[in-house]
Write a protein that holds these residues in place. Structure first.
Motif, PDB file in Angstrom:
ATOM      1  N   PRO A 154      25.760  34.917  95.152  1.00  0.00           N
ATOM      2  CA  PRO A 154      26.595  35.796  94.558  1.00  0.00           C
ATOM      3  C   PRO A 154      26.583  37.298  95.210  1.00  0.00           C
ATOM      4  CG  PRO A 154      24.827  35.017  92.893  1.00  0.00           C
ATOM      5  CD  PRO A 154      24.714  34.320  94.222  1.00  0.00           C
ATOM      6  N   GLU A 155      25.771  37.593  95.905  1.00  0.00           N
ATOM      7  CA  GLU A 155      26.026  39.051  96.709  1.00  0.00           C
ATOM      8  C   GLU A 155      26.549  38.765  97.957  1.00  0.00           C
ATOM      9  OE1 GLU A 155      22.194  40.949  97.069  1.00  0.00           O
ATOM     10  OE2 GLU A 155      22.861  42.511  97.742  1.00  0.00           O
ATOM     11  N   VAL A 156      26.355  37.662  98.615  1.00  0.00           N
ATOM     12  CA  VAL A 156      27.140  37.294  99.841  1.00  0.00           C
ATOM     13  C   VAL A 156      28.724  37.178  99.427  1.00  0.00           C
ATOM     14  CG1 VAL A 156      27.617  35.486 101.615  1.00  0.00           C
ATOM     15  CG2 VAL A 156      25.354  36.259 100.963  1.00  0.00           C
TER      16      VAL A 156
ATOM     17  N   TYR B  37      25.377  29.160 101.378  1.00  0.00           N
ATOM     18  CA  TYR B  37      25.270  30.862 101.645  1.00  0.00           C
ATOM     19  C   TYR B  37      26.322  31.478 101.057  1.00  0.00           C
ATOM     20  CZ  TYR B  37      24.654  34.980 104.386  1.00  0.00           C
ATOM     21  OH  TYR B  37      24.813  36.081 104.886  1.00  0.00           O
ATOM     22  N   MET B  38      27.549  30.737 101.317  1.00  0.00           N
ATOM     23  CA  MET B  38      28.952  31.887 100.795  1.00  0.00           C
ATOM     24  C   MET B  38      28.834  31.707  99.289  1.00  0.00           C
ATOM     25  SD  MET B  38      30.041  32.831 103.781  1.00  0.00           S
ATOM     26  CE  MET B  38      32.074  33.183 103.114  1.00  0.00           C
TER      27      MET B  38
ATOM     28  N   ASP C 284      26.272  37.644 109.587  1.00  0.00           N
ATOM     29  CA  ASP C 284      24.894  37.785 108.617  1.00  0.00           C
ATOM     30  C   ASP C 284      24.525  36.316 108.535  1.00  0.00           C
ATOM     31  OD1 ASP C 284      25.421  40.318 108.306  1.00  0.00           O
ATOM     32  OD2 ASP C 284      26.191  40.082 106.167  1.00  0.00           O
ATOM     33  N   PHE C 285      25.386  35.105 108.546  1.00  0.00           N
ATOM     34  CA  PHE C 285      24.905  34.001 108.433  1.00  0.00           C
ATOM     35  C   PHE C 285      24.432  33.389 109.568  1.00  0.00           C
ATOM     36  CE2 PHE C 285      25.966  29.511 108.907  1.00  0.00           C
ATOM     37  CZ  PHE C 285      25.193  28.828 108.077  1.00  0.00           C
TER      38      PHE C 285
ATOM     39  N   PHE D  38      37.790  34.861 105.998  1.00  0.00           N
ATOM     40  CA  PHE D  38      36.262  35.169 105.994  1.00  0.00           C
ATOM     41  C   PHE D  38      35.960  36.784 106.195  1.00  0.00           C
ATOM     42  CE2 PHE D  38      36.141  30.677 107.031  1.00  0.00           C
ATOM     43  CZ  PHE D  38      35.748  30.170 105.894  1.00  0.00           C
ATOM     44  N   ASP D  39      35.046  37.401 105.708  1.00  0.00           N
ATOM     45  CA  ASP D  39      34.825  38.513 106.080  1.00  0.00           C
ATOM     46  C   ASP D  39      33.697  38.559 107.304  1.00  0.00           C
ATOM     47  OD1 ASP D  39      33.391  40.996 106.863  1.00  0.00           O
ATOM     48  OD2 ASP D  39      32.775  41.357 104.775  1.00  0.00           O
TER      49      ASP D  39
END
Lengths: 350, 268
Positions: free
Chosen positions: A283-285, A279-280, A49-50, A42-43
């Protein structure tokens, strides 16, 4: 004088114990999502952010292979909420009743996932798993040394590449490759077919530089090997460091694999895990995350947010035509012993 | 009369040293290598050490490792020392039996120990995490502390304590002012060994680890499958340095005031 030294030492020891125990004992009161996955999957910024957005804590531990994961989950009470087993391991875990069904009502963003990757044969109807990333085991080759147009598994057998071929150190992948070359299923349970694949691979041995899964990327980047069986995501990684390396999904077909989200039985934060998946898949995330990890993103809506560089990477974004030529590795049951025997004979024959 | 060594022995010695230390040396050298690919030398850099310390997961793993090592060291040192002290008072026969039992964890393969602890914890419904790792580490460290401290006790003999008691010291005074100062090097050495072992342990920790209890060795193992990054080399180098310093310290403390009979734990 001496007395005080000892008393102080004892006190210090006791204090350390108390401090450390309290540190070990209690975490924060926030809801915590315990992720168990591959390293660097994962980034870290996306996880952060989450955490911020939902005011929760995320912990992230690593395993090195699917079997380690299975052992941990099977032992029970592992305490993890979200795991990322590969395709065949999802099937194994479903069969062993180790997974919690996913409540799709909590994951509206699931609709962003490409139809190609929905409803996979190892988990019909996505009852227990959702795809995270996928790839295909194809051929990577260095155009500086390999002048021919590579199209087929046959090309690995070209005598011009003597001692320059790198193979994955993986039983099912490599025997599966030989089976594909012969036009068979990569998951055959027919003993004669498996034996035939073994014989086929034996004739490849003079060309083989090494069976090496862990260092195959380095060896291709440093041009120790000219041509190799490589996962598509790794091929993209190699090509970024060595632009001479190209990648192809052979015409006979190849093995496709995936890592998936799943929730292990006994998770105490199932809803949070679903919230996280949703959340993952935003689209943007999603774009941000996959830009960082550099693997294929199955999220169709996310493409608009990806950089041009990512979108134009043909090793990450395989075409439907290429994907159409692929086959999942299936559980072969008892026949696995035949695979093991063939594999051992092959490798000891070197 | 000086015996001349056979020249082949000298060569053997050099080869052996290369065999043992070359791999370690490679890791140390490549931790300073200015490239992400580990193969070729491309110049000196400290970048990997910098990025190591700004990596949240490495720091978490480091924190876990230190917590586990500190707690398990303190607890196992106290328990191991008490065990050594009490068993000394037993009859020879009983002592031999108990000695054997306490030595056993030193010999039992890690993998069996890890597995048995895992089974135990899951039977007792104890959630895996830092606490289970600490308990597991106490279990094996205890034996090492016991071995070192009881060796020290055996060397000490009873005469001084008996003299103190004869001269009117209470049991506690005797322990505080005679026994403890005598065995303290053993205790400290035992503690340092326990700390080092705890910091380095992979196998047992791996079995009993749970969420957010990844220790450094477990982290490194997980990373290696993704290809060895120079950050890992840097991390290993730091672990090697810390381990060597601790072992040397243990050796030094153990040898203080020992004159001729020196303990050797490292070939230095």
């Amino acid at each position: 004088m001496k007395k005080s030294v000892w008393t102080r030492l004892l006190l210090a020891g006791l204090l350390t114990t108390v401090a450390a125990l309290s540190l070990a004992g209690c975490g924060s009161d926030k809801e915590t999502l315990h992720i168990y996955s591959w390293a660097d999957n994962f980034d870290p910024d996306v996880l952060k952010d989450f955490e911020k957005q939902y005011d929760v804590k995320v912990t992230y531990d690593n395993y090195a292979n699917n079997e380690d994961l299975l052992a941990k989950i099977k032992a029970g009470g592992s305490g993890y909420d979200l795991i990322q087993p590969s395709d065949y391991m999802v099937k194994t875990m479903i069969d062993l009743d180790l997974l919690e069904p996913i409540d799709m009502n909590n994951i509206p963003n699931f609709e962003n996932i490409s139809e190609t990757f929905k409803n996979p044969e190892f988990d019909p109807g996505n009852q227990y798993s959702i795809i995270y990333t996928s790839g295909v085991t194809g051929i990577a080759y260095n155009k500086k040394y390999v002048k021919e147009d590579i199209k087929s598994w046959d090309d690995l057998w070209n005598p011009a590449y003597e001692g320059k071929v790198l193979l994955l150190d993986d039983n099912r992948e490599m025997i599966g490759m030989a089976l594909k070359k012969q036009g068979k299923s990569n998951s055959t349970t027919d003993e004669a077919e498996i034996k035939g694949a073994e014989e086929e691979l034996k004739t490849l041995l003079p060309n083989v530089l090494a069976f090496d899964t862990d260092n195959i990327k380095q060896k291709m980047i440093q041009e120790e090997g000219w041509i190799a069986t490589v996962w598509s995501g790794d091929a993209s990684f190699i090509a970024k460091d060595n632009p001479d390396v190209a990648y192809v999904v052979p015409q006979e077909g190849a093995t496709i694999f995936s890592d998936n989200y799943a929730i292990p039985k006994g998770s105490k934060n199932k809803e949070l895990a679903e919230k996280f998946m949703n959340y993952m898949m935003d689209p943007e995330v999603s774009a941000k995350n996959y830009e960082f990890i550099g693997y294929s993103n199955p999220n169709t809506k996310a493409m608009d947010f990806h950089t041009e560089e990512y979108r134009s990477d043909t090793m990450i974004n395989l075409t439907d035509e290429e994907l159409g030529r692929t086959e999942w590795l299936k559980d072969v049951g008892e026949a696995l012993q035949t695979y093991d025997r063939s594999w051992n004979e092959l490798k000891s024959g070197r | 009369m000086k015996k001349a060594n056979h020249p082949l022995l000298g060569i053997h010695y050099v080869l052996m040293m290369v065999f043992i230390y070359l791999p370690i040396l490679m890791i140390v050298i490549f931790s300073f290598n200015n490239t992400r690919l580990s193969g070729n030398w491309e110049g000196f850099t400290l970048d990997w050490y910098v990025s190591l310390f700004s990596n949240r997961y490495v720091m978490e793993a480091l924190g876990n490792s230190l917590t586990v090592a500190l707690v398990s060291t303190v607890v196992s040192t106290v328990l191991g020392t008490l065990a050594a002290l009490s068993i000394r008072k037993w009859s020879r026969k009983g002592r031999a039996g108990l000695n054997g039992l306490l030595y056993l964890p030193v010999i039992i393969p890690d993998i069996i120990m890890g597995l048995s602890l895992l089974v135990l914890f899951s039977q007792m419904k104890i959630d895996p995490g830092k606490m289970t790792i600490i308990i597991a580490h106490i279990t094996f460290s205890l034996s090492y502390v016991y071995v070192v401290v009881s060796a020290r006790l055996a060397n000490m003999g009873r005469q001084l304590e008996e003299a103190a008691l004869d001269l009117g010291a209470s049991r506690w005074q005797t322990f505080r002012h005679v026994t403890l100062p005598q065995i303290s090097p053993g205790i400290i050495a035992g503690a340092l060994i326990a700390f080092t072992l705890s910091l380095d342990d992979f196998m047992i920790s791996f079995f009993v680890a749970g969420p957010s209890s990844t220790t450094l060795p477990i982290y490194i193992y997980g990373q290696v499958k993704r290809g060895v990054s120079p950050e890992i080399n840097a991390l290993c180098t730091l672990l090697i340095i810390v381990s060597v310093i601790l072992i040397l310290l243990a050796q030094y403390v153990l040898n203080r005031g020992r004159g001729q009979k020196k303990h050797k734990m490292l070939p230095m």
